[in-house]
Scaffold this motif. Structure first.
Motif, PDB file in Angstrom:
ATOM      1  N   ASP A 161      38.054  27.080  53.711  1.00 31.35           N
ATOM      2  CA  ASP A 161      36.933  26.738  52.857  1.00 31.35           C
ATOM      3  C   ASP A 161      36.742  27.881  51.866  1.00 31.35           C
ATOM      4  O   ASP A 161      35.985  28.813  52.119  1.00 31.35           O
ATOM      5  N   THR A 162      37.490  27.826  50.774  1.00 35.64           N
ATOM      6  CA  THR A 162      37.502  28.923  49.816  1.00 35.64           C
ATOM      7  C   THR A 162      37.182  28.446  48.405  1.00 35.64           C
ATOM      8  O   THR A 162      37.187  27.247  48.123  1.00 35.64           O
ATOM      9  N   LEU A 163      36.941  29.402  47.547  1.00 34.15           N
ATOM     10  CA  LEU A 163      36.694  29.140  46.137  1.00 34.15           C
ATOM     11  C   LEU A 163      37.327  30.261  45.317  1.00 34.15           C
ATOM     12  O   LEU A 163      37.267  31.426  45.715  1.00 34.15           O
ATOM     13  N   ASP A 164      37.928  29.907  44.200  1.00 31.88           N
ATOM     14  CA  ASP A 164      38.490  30.911  43.302  1.00 31.88           C
ATOM     15  C   ASP A 164      37.397  31.421  42.373  1.00 31.88           C
ATOM     16  O   ASP A 164      36.648  30.635  41.793  1.00 31.88           O
ATOM     17  N   VAL A 165      37.321  32.732  42.247  1.00 33.48           N
ATOM     18  CA  VAL A 165      36.303  33.378  41.414  1.00 33.48           C
ATOM     19  C   VAL A 165      37.017  34.250  40.393  1.00 33.48           C
ATOM     20  O   VAL A 165      37.889  35.046  40.741  1.00 33.48           O
ATOM     21  N   ILE A 166      36.645  34.102  39.131  1.00 37.87           N
ATOM     22  CA  ILE A 166      37.217  34.919  38.060  1.00 37.87           C
ATOM     23  C   ILE A 166      36.540  36.290  38.108  1.00 37.87           C
ATOM     24  O   ILE A 166      35.315  36.387  38.154  1.00 37.87           O
ATOM     25  N   VAL A 167      37.359  37.338  38.118  1.00 37.59           N
ATOM     26  CA  VAL A 167      36.807  38.692  38.183  1.00 37.59           C
ATOM     27  C   VAL A 167      37.078  39.443  36.874  1.00 37.59           C
ATOM     28  O   VAL A 167      38.085  39.214  36.214  1.00 37.59           O
ATOM     29  N   PRO A 168      36.169  40.335  36.493  1.00 35.20           N
ATOM     30  CA  PRO A 168      36.336  41.121  35.269  1.00 35.20           C
ATOM     31  C   PRO A 168      37.326  42.260  35.476  1.00 35.20           C
ATOM     32  O   PRO A 168      36.973  43.433  35.408  1.00 35.20           O
ATOM     33  N   TYR A 169      38.567  41.909  35.709  1.00 36.68           N
ATOM     34  CA  TYR A 169      39.624  42.856  36.063  1.00 36.68           C
ATOM     35  C   TYR A 169      39.922  43.861  34.959  1.00 36.68           C
ATOM     36  O   TYR A 169      40.142  45.025  35.203  1.00 36.68           O
ATOM     37  N   ASN A 170      39.956  43.373  33.725  1.00 35.66           N
ATOM     38  CA  ASN A 170      40.256  44.250  32.580  1.00 35.66           C
ATOM     39  C   ASN A 170      39.605  43.659  31.325  1.00 35.66           C
ATOM     40  O   ASN A 170      38.835  42.702  31.408  1.00 35.66           O
ATOM     41  N   LYS A 171      39.915  44.227  30.186  1.00 34.86           N
ATOM     42  CA  LYS A 171      39.302  43.797  28.926  1.00 34.86           C
ATOM     43  C   LYS A 171      39.611  42.324  28.627  1.00 34.86           C
ATOM     44  O   LYS A 171      38.738  41.576  28.206  1.00 34.86           O
ATOM     45  N   GLU A 172      40.857  41.910  28.868  1.00 35.07           N
ATOM     46  CA  GLU A 172      41.227  40.508  28.602  1.00 35.07           C
ATOM     47  C   GLU A 172      40.431  39.557  29.501  1.00 35.07           C
ATOM     48  O   GLU A 172      39.923  38.536  29.040  1.00 35.07           O
ATOM     49  N   ALA A 173      40.303  39.897  30.775  1.00 36.08           N
ATOM     50  CA  ALA A 173      39.549  39.054  31.707  1.00 36.08           C
ATOM     51  C   ALA A 173      38.085  38.961  31.285  1.00 36.08           C
ATOM     52  O   ALA A 173      37.491  37.880  31.288  1.00 36.08           O
ATOM     53  N   LYS A 174      37.504  40.086  30.896  1.00 40.98           N
ATOM     54  CA  LYS A 174      36.111  40.094  30.442  1.00 40.98           C
ATOM     55  C   LYS A 174      35.939  39.239  29.195  1.00 40.98           C
ATOM     56  O   LYS A 174      34.959  38.504  29.066  1.00 40.98           O
ATOM     57  N   ASN A 175      36.903  39.317  28.285  1.00 45.62           N
ATOM     58  CA  ASN A 175      36.866  38.530  27.064  1.00 45.62           C
ATOM     59  C   ASN A 175      36.924  37.025  27.387  1.00 45.62           C
ATOM     60  O   ASN A 175      36.177  36.231  26.817  1.00 45.62           O
ATOM     61  N   LEU A 176      37.795  36.648  28.319  1.00 45.34           N
ATOM     62  CA  LEU A 176      37.908  35.243  28.712  1.00 45.34           C
ATOM     63  C   LEU A 176      36.613  34.761  29.364  1.00 45.34           C
ATOM     64  O   LEU A 176      36.157  33.633  29.110  1.00 45.34           O
ATOM     65  N   MET A 177      35.994  35.616  30.164  1.00 44.80           N
ATOM     66  CA  MET A 177      34.733  35.255  30.806  1.00 44.80           C
ATOM     67  C   MET A 177      33.631  35.056  29.767  1.00 44.80           C
ATOM     68  O   MET A 177      32.833  34.128  29.875  1.00 44.80           O
ATOM     69  N   GLU A 178      33.603  35.905  28.756  1.00 46.00           N
ATOM     70  CA  GLU A 178      32.618  35.758  27.678  1.00 46.00           C
ATOM     71  C   GLU A 178      32.845  34.452  26.925  1.00 46.00           C
ATOM     72  O   GLU A 178      31.883  33.757  26.561  1.00 46.00           O
ATOM     73  N   LYS A 179      34.102  34.106  26.682  1.00 49.26           N
ATOM     74  CA  LYS A 179      34.417  32.848  25.998  1.00 49.26           C
ATOM     75  C   LYS A 179      33.961  31.647  26.813  1.00 49.26           C
ATOM     76  O   LYS A 179      33.491  30.658  26.260  1.00 49.26           O
ATOM     77  N   LEU A 180      34.101  31.719  28.143  1.00 48.81           N
ATOM     78  CA  LEU A 180      33.657  30.616  29.003  1.00 48.81           C
ATOM     79  C   LEU A 180      32.151  30.406  28.907  1.00 48.81           C
ATOM     80  O   LEU A 180      31.673  29.279  29.013  1.00 48.81           O
TER      81      LEU A 180
END
Length: 116
Positions: free
Chosen positions: A27-46
């Motif tokens: 019973d799991t869920l995938d969570v996006i993490v702010p790993y680096n600048k690109e990941a943070k940018n993608l999270m902001e876009k979402l």
């Protein structure tokens, strides 16, 4: 002949193991993490994107920045306010709950580790 006997027992052991093995539903869920600048940018876009075509592209790119979290940990994350829920249904981790050396870093989890 001795080699054939060994193969017969091995096949039987695999069959028995297959009969006894039960898949545990994780019973799991995938969570996006702010790993680096690109990941943070993608999270902001979402956070700001509403075009589903663009959202799907962003989610595809963000896959490499996801961690799989079990439901028990998700409850702790929710209790601490560590999660971001995007309109598209994806889940992200707030930047202050991610450490580049430790990964997901919850206050309650860290207290449990220190007490152990």
């Amino acid at each position: 002949m001795n080699g054939n006997k060994h193969l017969r027992y091995s096949a039987q052991a695999f069959q028995t193991a297959g009969e006894l093995f039960e898949v545990i539903d994780s019973d799991t869920l995938d969570v996006i993490v702010p790993y680096n600048k690109e990941a943070k940018n993608l999270m902001e876009k979402l956070e700001s994107e509403s075009n589903m075509g663009q959202v799907n592209d962003i989610l595809r790119k963000a896959q490499k920045y996801t961690v799989t979290v079990y439901r028990g940990m998700l409850r702790k994350m929710e209790d601490e306010g560590a999660l971001l829920l995007y309109e598209c249904g994806a889940v992200g981790l707030r930047h202050n709950y991610y450490d580049s050396e430790l990964g997901v870093n919850l206050k309650e989890s860290m207290n449990e580790l220190l007490m152990f």
